[in-house]
Design a protein around this motif. Structure first.
Motif, PDB file in Angstrom:
ATOM      1  N   VAL A   1      11.062 -57.239  17.391  1.00 38.92           N
ATOM      2  CA  VAL A   1      10.795 -56.435  16.194  1.00 38.92           C
ATOM      3  C   VAL A   1      11.963 -56.660  15.231  1.00 38.92           C
ATOM      4  N   ILE A   2      11.685 -57.374  14.147  1.00 38.01           N
ATOM      5  CA  ILE A   2      12.732 -57.713  13.181  1.00 38.01           C
ATOM      6  C   ILE A   2      12.491 -56.893  11.916  1.00 38.01           C
ATOM      7  N   CYS A   3      13.467 -56.082  11.566  1.00 36.55           N
ATOM      8  CA  CYS A   3      13.323 -55.195  10.407  1.00 36.55           C
ATOM      9  C   CYS A   3      14.294 -55.637   9.317  1.00 36.55           C
ATOM     10  N   ALA A   4      13.837 -55.557   8.086  1.00 34.14           N
ATOM     11  CA  ALA A   4      14.670 -55.970   6.963  1.00 34.14           C
ATOM     12  C   ALA A   4      14.245 -55.181   5.741  1.00 34.14           C
ATOM     13  N   GLY A   5      15.164 -55.099   4.767  1.00 38.67           N
ATOM     14  CA  GLY A   5      14.860 -54.302   3.580  1.00 38.67           C
ATOM     15  C   GLY A   5      14.590 -55.166   2.359  1.00 38.67           C
ATOM     16  N   LYS A   6      13.610 -54.802   1.561  1.00 37.11           N
ATOM     17  CA  LYS A   6      13.259 -55.542   0.336  1.00 37.11           C
ATOM     18  C   LYS A   6      13.044 -57.029   0.621  1.00 37.11           C
ATOM     19  N   VAL A   7      12.109 -57.321   1.471  1.00 37.32           N
ATOM     20  CA  VAL A   7      11.845 -58.713   1.842  1.00 37.32           C
ATOM     21  C   VAL A   7      11.152 -59.436   0.691  1.00 37.32           C
ATOM     22  N   ASP A   8      11.810 -60.474   0.159  1.00 38.91           N
ATOM     23  CA  ASP A   8      11.217 -61.240  -0.940  1.00 38.91           C
ATOM     24  C   ASP A   8      10.322 -62.328  -0.358  1.00 38.91           C
ATOM     25  N   PRO A   9       9.435 -62.901  -1.196  1.00 38.54           N
ATOM     26  CA  PRO A   9       8.465 -63.898  -0.692  1.00 38.54           C
ATOM     27  C   PRO A   9       9.151 -65.089  -0.036  1.00 38.54           C
ATOM     28  N   ASN A  10      10.246 -65.561  -0.619  1.00 41.99           N
ATOM     29  CA  ASN A  10      10.959 -66.700  -0.032  1.00 41.99           C
ATOM     30  C   ASN A  10      11.385 -66.417   1.400  1.00 41.99           C
ATOM     31  N   THR A  11      12.014 -65.273   1.574  1.00 43.99           N
ATOM     32  CA  THR A  11      12.513 -64.920   2.904  1.00 43.99           C
ATOM     33  C   THR A  11      11.362 -64.727   3.878  1.00 43.99           C
ATOM     34  N   ALA A  12      10.297 -64.082   3.393  1.00 42.66           N
ATOM     35  CA  ALA A  12       9.129 -63.898   4.248  1.00 42.66           C
ATOM     36  C   ALA A  12       8.573 -65.252   4.680  1.00 42.66           C
ATOM     37  N   ALA A  13       8.583 -66.226   3.757  1.00 42.82           N
ATOM     38  CA  ALA A  13       8.052 -67.560   4.077  1.00 42.82           C
ATOM     39  C   ALA A  13       8.935 -68.252   5.101  1.00 42.82           C
ATOM     40  N   LEU A  14      10.266 -68.134   4.906  1.00 39.44           N
ATOM     41  CA  LEU A  14      11.206 -68.714   5.876  1.00 39.44           C
ATOM     42  C   LEU A  14      10.948 -68.157   7.272  1.00 39.44           C
ATOM     43  N   ALA A  15      10.678 -66.874   7.325  1.00 37.20           N
ATOM     44  CA  ALA A  15      10.430 -66.231   8.624  1.00 37.20           C
ATOM     45  C   ALA A  15       9.101 -66.701   9.208  1.00 37.20           C
ATOM     46  N   ALA A  16       8.082 -66.719   8.365  1.00 40.20           N
ATOM     47  CA  ALA A  16       6.741 -67.081   8.840  1.00 40.20           C
ATOM     48  C   ALA A  16       6.741 -68.485   9.439  1.00 40.20           C
ATOM     49  N   LYS A  17       7.489 -69.385   8.804  1.00 37.03           N
ATOM     50  CA  LYS A  17       7.567 -70.760   9.282  1.00 37.03           C
ATOM     51  C   LYS A  17       8.055 -70.799  10.735  1.00 37.03           C
ATOM     52  N   ARG A  18       8.862 -69.807  11.105  1.00 34.31           N
ATOM     53  CA  ARG A  18       9.411 -69.763  12.470  1.00 34.31           C
ATOM     54  C   ARG A  18       8.598 -68.837  13.379  1.00 34.31           C
ATOM     55  N   GLY A  19       7.465 -68.365  12.854  1.00 34.92           N
ATOM     56  CA  GLY A  19       6.639 -67.474  13.675  1.00 34.92           C
ATOM     57  C   GLY A  19       7.187 -66.065  13.781  1.00 34.92           C
ATOM     58  N   LEU A  20       8.102 -65.724  12.869  1.00 40.35           N
ATOM     59  CA  LEU A  20       8.710 -64.392  12.894  1.00 40.35           C
ATOM     60  C   LEU A  20       8.021 -63.464  11.894  1.00 40.35           C
ATOM     61  N   VAL A  21       7.923 -62.185  12.237  1.00 40.26           N
ATOM     62  CA  VAL A  21       7.406 -61.187  11.293  1.00 40.26           C
ATOM     63  C   VAL A  21       8.564 -60.308  10.844  1.00 40.26           C
ATOM     64  N   LEU A  22       8.773 -60.210   9.558  1.00 36.57           N
ATOM     65  CA  LEU A  22       9.801 -59.282   9.054  1.00 36.57           C
ATOM     66  C   LEU A  22       9.127 -57.973   8.651  1.00 36.57           C
ATOM     67  N   HIS A  23       9.469 -56.890   9.340  1.00 36.93           N
ATOM     68  CA  HIS A  23       8.954 -55.572   8.966  1.00 36.93           C
ATOM     69  C   HIS A  23       9.838 -55.015   7.866  1.00 36.93           C
ATOM     70  N   ASP A  24       9.263 -54.799   6.701  1.00 33.21           N
ATOM     71  CA  ASP A  24      10.077 -54.339   5.571  1.00 33.21           C
ATOM     72  C   ASP A  24      10.190 -52.818   5.607  1.00 33.21           C
ATOM     73  N   TYR A  25      11.309 -52.322   6.092  1.00 37.48           N
ATOM     74  CA  TYR A  25      11.437 -50.862   6.169  1.00 37.48           C
ATOM     75  C   TYR A  25      11.531 -50.214   4.799  1.00 37.48           C
ATOM     76  N   PHE A  26      12.036 -50.962   3.825  1.00 35.23           N
ATOM     77  CA  PHE A  26      12.168 -50.377   2.488  1.00 35.23           C
ATOM     78  C   PHE A  26      10.813 -50.135   1.824  1.00 35.23           C
ATOM     79  N   ALA A  27       9.791 -50.834   2.304  1.00 37.86           N
ATOM     80  CA  ALA A  27       8.455 -50.683   1.706  1.00 37.86           C
ATOM     81  C   ALA A  27       7.712 -49.478   2.260  1.00 37.86           C
ATOM     82  N   ARG A  28       8.290 -48.805   3.246  1.00 40.69           N
ATOM     83  CA  ARG A  28       7.559 -47.715   3.886  1.00 40.69           C
ATOM     84  C   ARG A  28       7.798 -46.395   3.157  1.00 40.69           C
ATOM     85  N   GLU A  29       6.724 -45.626   3.100  1.00 36.40           N
ATOM     86  CA  GLU A  29       6.774 -44.364   2.353  1.00 36.40           C
ATOM     87  C   GLU A  29       7.786 -43.388   2.929  1.00 36.40           C
TER      88      GLU A  29
END
Lengths: 286, 286, 286, 286
Positions: free
Chosen positions: A91-119
């Protein structure tokens, strides 16, 4: 949730330092990386990070270019190097995940859970944001907030909570909104009601105006109505809701106060991140 | 009260400056003396001061030795010289009048009305005192006051008002008192009750302890109970209620916060002085 | 909005009576029909109703079968007869418009604006609903709400406002919710947080439990946990959230308090309807 | 204080019944006398009362003539007979001890501790008094207290607490006082300030006026200023502060609400008596 987790806290500011301390006190195994200017016992390499149950990356996750945001590290940490050290299934958590970073993660099969996006984090962060705004107002004004006439513009989470707190301090609070339901909320909670579109001509009595709305509500004309000595605080994200250039020319004191939680109450802000991460962990079945 | 008064504002700090401004805005004839570092239009001599309806001397009235307290003047002003310029029958107001100064005045047939000794000023000053204490706590603590556990020691004007305000900000407030009636007050106002004599062993949960009682309530033993990071604010007049030397040795952060009204909200403090002076004027039949 | 409107107030209860009075005081031309048990100057026929700018039908609009809801009239008034007296183009407002009534209106080319469906009325009605609940609790309990332990179930408009008001009265308030964001709201506003799904085993301390959630949250098992003398108020619409039969058998005192605004504060409720109708009128360009 | 006391609860109303229950739950040995209409296990004779550590007589202690106040007994109980059953050295507590009763006791070498005369009970009783006043206002007014304009006359314990609670419910509260220090208190606590001597001509806006001052503040002239529908609550002891006859003639609705604690919250009132009696016991060394 598992009672004892293996957690890696990587990069970020003082908030991450407090977060690591909090996790340690709760009995988790905590590894800290890229915070060596603030913490003595940092790991030197992220090579064991793939063993973590949970990895907490900073808010915002990205610094300059494609680097991890690491203001408390001597070195630069490319995001790709950090992500290479992690493994799918964590479970990888990160704040304010931008598209670039999300893409870098996806390429490695990783999911970044954006805690900053949660209500729930937005709600929890409203608390130190509001308290920071109050602290700034107290520091700047030669009068007490008690008895001061304050206009809060915008009736979202922050506007509502700020209005409550200011009233608790004895300020005379007006709250401006646009939607009928919000206006009814304002009345039901005993604040003076203003309509954001109809503020022209009614701005002269205030000692403090706080904008929370993401729109240019304080233009040159409205700023020119403010009485001498009135302080304008803008809490809205960039570009904010104030014509700062006009304010400068008019001699209206304005402060664009951003990222207050991490600055005024990093320990509280760290706790809010952890509560949110715990919700993510529960949802992920950990 | 007469609508237009001739008032002399003599000596003192920023509070006196705001007071003069306030009187000017209300339409009175204002003369300012011994404030020339802050005000351009000062009188150069107090020679016309005997024409005043009301003279307002600073708080405290006395500076070093037998001088008037004039931190915003380039020169030294012996109290005797000032008093020589006044005449019996004027309403002369001053703050914290010491016996020496009172004697100097009496010798000249002058009565000094001590506004600082009046209950309404004590009450009005509680407002900026409490707000100043809150500002300091916000600045010093890495957590929000919201959710913080706070102990307020002493159930006088300031303790009561501080407890109210802290609750308005979302703190968990305990209030300690000694008298049965005060303890009943605390319960009736929904704060946690503590008995000041029975605090031993119960001090560990607090994030903030504020003393308002004029007694040594926080000795070395009690200070040693406080949890790491707890902030101690002492609002009691010198010598205060904290063993500061023990605190230093124990590494407990303490702040002895005095004279807050004039420092954190001089404009509000000035207004409070003026309201009190008006009461004196009414009582004197002006 | 036009300054002087021709308004017909037709049918309904005391709330409509106060509404007519309010309109009259504001200077509008008011006709009243089917309220003759409470108002002397009622019109005898709705024959001139087609001249109205605005027609206000009751809440709920429908009584038994296909009749207008007219508890304060001696006669029965078929909805069809009332609708026949109106004309397309008028702003016709009604509360809780059911499909049958909407169809009857549509057949005649009339649009019924349902004021009860609007968010601002729901918010405004929360005020008297909450105050009514407090009044009932005060009347029923042998203890003061001050100091009482109260559980409010459900974190919608009513739950939130009720929690605020109870705290204002000195109660110890827990608020239960389900969603992460709501739980964060509860914490941010300084109430004790409970999770609605995890109440089992934690219900014994309460003196008062108020349900606002539209779900069977208080079943026999939970009711059996309550301490002797605990009062259960259910504010949720029928069928409510309490197993009333189980409560009866267990000897738990329960009150299903519905339609509180019209009952406890009809004048306030009338004003709320009028504010909502004004919003409708503005939107319709009147 | 001793952990297990032998206590006799004698005479009085529902409050004494709850007091006996409370003592029983706390593990004391409780004897009950002259309450047989409400309690099954009453003692038939006070013959063992001399064994008690503490005897609690009712509030007020005296009924008609020289009888004990026993509204929940079938029989009359002369005070002398009750006092004959007691012995010097017991802690005997009673409410509103009149000189006759004190003399009867003194003749027998008994000391009656008047719990009603103690400040902490006055403070504790302010809580149910204020809540009772709010309940009555809610029941009587067709509007919500939220948004209502309320004048509270008198700035003692009850006036201050009532003002706080009303504000917590969203009322617009003015508080009138006479002394400079009280006026400053009102301002410091964010209520609208009125001077009790200068109310003439300013009474028309209020929806509710509550008197707490022991003086004729609402005479015919002032009552005639009130707007139609304004409710007047008088909480001052007889004769109260309202010209009730004038009010009747003017058609102003007035309620003289006395002895609220025992009526609206007898269980809370009982607890307040017990807390006070415990203070007396501690002071007496028990």
């Amino acid at each position: 949730m598992k009672h004892r987790l293996n957690v890696w806290v990587i990069g970020g500011d003082q908030r991450q330092v407090y977060l690591a301390e909090l996790l340690h006190r709760e009995g988790h195994t905590v590894h800290i990386y890229a915070l060596e200017q603030a913490v003595e016992d940092c790991d030197e390499e992220p090579s064991q990070a793939h063993l973590a149950d949970c990895v907490i990356l900073p808010l915002p996750v990205t610094g300059n270019g494609s680097l991890l945001n690491t203001p408390l590290s001597h070195r630069s940490h490319p995001l790709s190097a950090i992500l290479d050290a992690l493994r799918p299934g964590q479970v990888i958590c990160a704040g304010k995940v931008d598209p670039n970073t999300a893409a870098l993660a996806a390429k490695r099969g990783l999911v970044l859970h954006d805690y900053f996006a949660r209500e729930e984090l937005a709600m929890a962060n409203a608390v130190p944001t509001v308290e920071g705004a109050i602290q700034i107002a107290m520091e700047q004004l030669p009068i007490t907030l008690h008895g001061a006439r304050v206009l809060v513009i915008g009736c979202g989470r922050i506007g509502k909570l700020l209005a409550h707190r200011l009233k608790g301090l004895g300020a005379k609070v007006s709250l401006s909104a646009r939607k009928c339901a919000d206006l009814a909320w304002v009345e039901a909670h005993d604040f003076c009601v203003e309509h954001t579109d109809e503020l022209d001509g009614w701005l002269c009595p205030y000692d403090l105006v706080v904008n929370t709305a993401p729109a240019r509500v304080l233009d040159a004309e409205r700023l020119s109505e403010l009485k001498e000595g009135c302080l304008v605080l803008d809490l809205a994200s960039k570009p904010g809701g104030v014509d700062f250039e006009a304010a400068r020319q008019l001699g209206v004191k304005t402060i664009h106060a951003l990222s207050l939680p991490g600055r005024v109450a990093p320990m509280t802000a760290a706790r809010a991140v952890w509560v949110t991460v715990c919700n993510i962990l529960r949802e992920e079945g950990l």
